[in-house]
Design an enzyme around this catalytic site. Structure first.
Site: not given
Length: 284
Positions: A83, A172, A174
């Protein structure tokens, strides 16, 4: 209120107040008028999106602790991937392909204002090298709604087509790189925000978004919600010998980010299955 520059060669305009306190108050008022600056949570522009990538805040908060051996989940078959984001610059895709990399995820967007300036080279370059590719969105839940961020993502590289070479987009989610870890949201509000994102993404693309998150963050910020374990593939980071304990009732992970210090680019991943299964995921 009209303002004038003070000085010996200018007369004050009648009715103009020139005391420092009032001038400061006037300037403060201008700074909060619509179009001058936006209040927190109103689509504010991220200040360092080039420093926000998959796992960047997880590494900062959780370090490099090895996965728990007792919870080891051995991969009987796996496919190597990477990634990348703008901090990787122009990626040497041919080198990665020669070394066995078969898929790539590329950061496309963050919030509702940032688009990776290297996206074209990274997204198209991985495709042209023969890899299966996908895009991901770095979530900022304190910035704007999940729906608006999913819309922005789908319109700026996060779309999907059934060409056998495009993976579903990834969310994503986080630690907050700009403030409190959970973006100032309660656990239930965070679950609602994620739900808002994945519903809109599926409406736009027909696919269930992959969710990238750490077990610790998920437990802290969603209360270890199991709401998405039956629909959305899981991508978990754990830079050790095993995947470790999974969050949210997911019975298995689809992707595992197993290192942040790999060759050519730092972040390397493994798909939990054969290459044929990876192609099946791409085809929906």
């Amino acid at each position: 209120m009209p303002l004038t520059r003070s000085g010996p060669s200018r007369r004050a305009v009648p009715g103009t107040v020139r005391t420092p306190a009032v001038l400061l108050a006037a300037l403060t008022l201008l700074l909060v008028l619509p179009g001058i600056a936006q209040a927190e949570g109103a689509d504010e522009r991220p200040t360092h999106p080039d420093k926000d990538w998959m796992g960047s805040t997880i590494r900062a908060h959780e370090g490099r602790a090895s996965a728990e051996p007792a919870s080891s989940r051995t991969l009987t078959a796996s496919v190597e991937g990477v990634d990348v984001s703008s901090h990787n610059g122009n990626v040497a895709w041919s080198t990665l392909k020669t070394n066995g990399t078969r898929f790539a995820y590329v950061k496309a967007t963050e919030g509702t204002s940032y688009h990776n300036p290297y996206f074209t080279q990274q997204y198209n370059g991985s495709y042209q090298s023969g890899m299966i590719r996908g895009a991901y969105h770095f979530a900022l839940p304190s910035n704007s709604s999940g729906s608006s961020q999913a819309d922005y993502f789908a319109s700026h590289g996060g779309g999907w087509s059934k060409d056998g070479k495009t993976l579903p987009g990834a969310l994503d989610i986080e630690y907050n790189p700009y403030g409190p870890a959970c973006y100032g949201k309660s656990q239930s509000a965070m679950v609602d925000w994620i739900g808002d994102f994945v519903r809109k993404y599926k409406q736009r693309t027909g696919r269930d978004a992959v969710i990238y998150t750490s077990t610790t963050w998920w437990k802290t910020c969603t209360g270890n919600s199991t709401k998405f374990s039956g629909t959305n593939p899981l991508w978990v980071p754990n830079w050790g010998a095993s995947v470790g304990t999974l969050p949210g009732g997911w019975p298995f992970q689809t992707f595992w980010q197993y290192t942040s210090t790999g060759k050519t680019v730092g972040d390397h991943d493994r798909f939990n299955g054969s290459y044929a299964r990876l192609q099946a995921l791409a085809n929906g």
